[in-house]
Design an enzyme around this catalytic site. Structure first.
Site: not given
Ligand code: URA
Length: 436
Positions: A83, A162, A169, A184, A188
């Site tokens: 990621h 999220d 946010r 966050s 995931k």
């Molecule tokens: N990517 C995400 O999935 N969440 C964040 O808070 C910032 C970048």
């Protein structure tokens, strides 16, 4: 039982929340007993005062468990994902999935769309005619078994907390918080049922974390939470002061990935891709050492195995695999215009953020989730940091379809480039590697 007001007050007053307090707050929110305004106030308190590792861990776990956790136990071997915190020209995922799969690693890669000035892997893949970014869960297992990798979008039942919190946010100026970003991203990723994760944390003008200091704090936070969750993690902090590779924009980036898999590539893209691939292969248990893993990654490209794997992944997800041999089948913009140097010297700025914004202005990205993306447009960089240029030479080529958009992009490209008489100091491509 603790009330929402008490939770907000504790974080506001820098007192630590217990995991059961975080859990009941999040569950209350997901069952609509706690409102958006409570959570918005709490997010601002977290943004201002931070959270401990234990609190971040409890939040990550609760967000992960707000939806389904994928069960990939039917697939033998280690499941490893990668990621990136997001950047400009950051196209490594499309090469890493086939390389790692060709080296025996299973890669269930869940990825996102463009937002802000950064691009999104899903949009890029959709420039391949027919590519389906949302295969059903049953189909994902089938694809993983047959090709070793699937690249797909987030489903509604994966970490739904999220999605709701991220939307809040976004509108409450609380995105740039290290514990909130950690929870966050990891909620995931950990819902994918993976054994290990390679994170590419970007640092520089085109990154979420512009400074190395902030990128290092985020990386440490990610490593701490993964360690506590018993998930293997390697974080590479890589440079995003200028775009990665030369192409920016969806189809242009796919073309560059195909060129990479067919053996031609800009040096920076190769360095970062092979480093990330090597860590995936090592975490996946397919190499004795990192050197061995790098060698395997190189070989998979040199022998055409990674390109073959990419073809298989595209076919399995309904796309036109012929693009791997003929990238001209990808969408192409109607016009290409060279942006020329006004003076001679060395490129001392090739700013990722401005170039990302320029690509967006052409239509390659989106400002709101519902915006339409033009898959063909973007920018190809002929010159990058440190390159010598002569007045009148092409710095980059603008691929465009709409004249008004083209006119909007040019001033941003002007701001992105700077030419001076002396070459700039070289920045490392990989600033640091952290392991958990
Ligand atoms: N990517 C995400 O999935 N969440 C964040 O808070 C910032 C970048």
């Amino acid at each position: 039982m603790i009330t929402a007001r008490d939770v907000i007050q504790k974080t506001r007053d820098r007192q630590k929340l217990t995991s059961s307090e975080i859990s009941s707050f999040l569950r209350g929110y997901m069952s609509s007993q706690i409102t958006d305004y409570h959570v918005a106030a709490w997010l601002m308190a977290v943004y201002l005062n931070g959270m401990s590792t234990d609190e971040t861990l409890a939040l990550t776990r609760e967000m992960r468990d707000s939806g389904k956790v994928l069960d990939l136990s039917a697939i033998p071997g280690k499941k490893i994902d990668k990621h990136s915190t997001g950047g400009v020209g950051d196209k490594t995922s499309m090469m890493l999935a086939p390389i790692a799969a060709a080296c025996g690693v299973t890669v269930p890669m869940i990825t996102g769309r463009a937002l802000g000035h950064t691009g999104g892997t899903l949009d890029k893949l959709e420039s391949i005619p027919g590519f389906n970014p949302k295969p059903s869960p049953g189909k994902v297992i089938e694809i993983l078994k047959s090709t070793g990798a699937a690249i797909m979008g987030q489903t509604d039942d994966l970490a739904p907390a999220d999605r709701r919190i991220y939307a809040l946010r976004d509108v409450t100026a609380t995105v740039e918080s290290i514990p909130l970003i950690t929870a966050s991203i990891l909620s995931k990723k950990l819902a994918e049922g993976i054994d290990g994760l390679v994170m590419d944390v970007k640092a520089g003008s085109g990154a979420f974390m512009p400074t190395l200091k902030a990128a290092t704090s985020l990386s440490r936070s990610i490593v701490d939470v993964c360690r506590a969750m018993k998930t293997k993690i390697v974080v590479l902090i890589t440079d995003m002061e200028q775009p990665l590779g030369r192409a920016i924009g969806n189809a242009l980036e796919i073309r560059e990935c195909i060129e990479f898999l067919n053996g031609q590539t800009p040096e920076d893209l190769e360095t970062v891709t092979i480093a990330l691939a090597a860590h995936m292969i090592r975490l996946g248990g397919q190499a004795r050492s990192l050197d061995h893993a790098s060698k395997l990654a190189y070989q998979s490209v040199a022998r055409g195995e990674a390109a073959r794997r990419f073809r298989q992944i595209i076919r399995a997800q309904g796309g036109d695999e012929r693009v791997v041999d003929n990238p001209d089948l990808l969408p192409r913009a109607a016009n290409t215009t060279g942006f020329r140097a006004k003076t001679s010297g060395f490129v001392t700025r090739c700013d990722a953020k401005f170039l990302g914004l320029a690509s967006n202005a052409l239509g390659a990205g989106r400002h709101r989730v519902e915006d339409h993306v033009d898959l063909a447009v973007g920018i190809y960089l002929d010159k990058k940091l440190g390159d010598r240029v002569v007045k009148g030479e092409v710095l980059c080529r603008i691929h465009w379809n709409d004249e008004r958009r083209f006119t909007g992009a040019v001033p941003l490209i002007e701001q992105a480039y700077q030419i001076e008489s002396k070459p700039p100091r070289r920045r490392p491509l990989i600033h640091a590697v952290l392991k958990g």
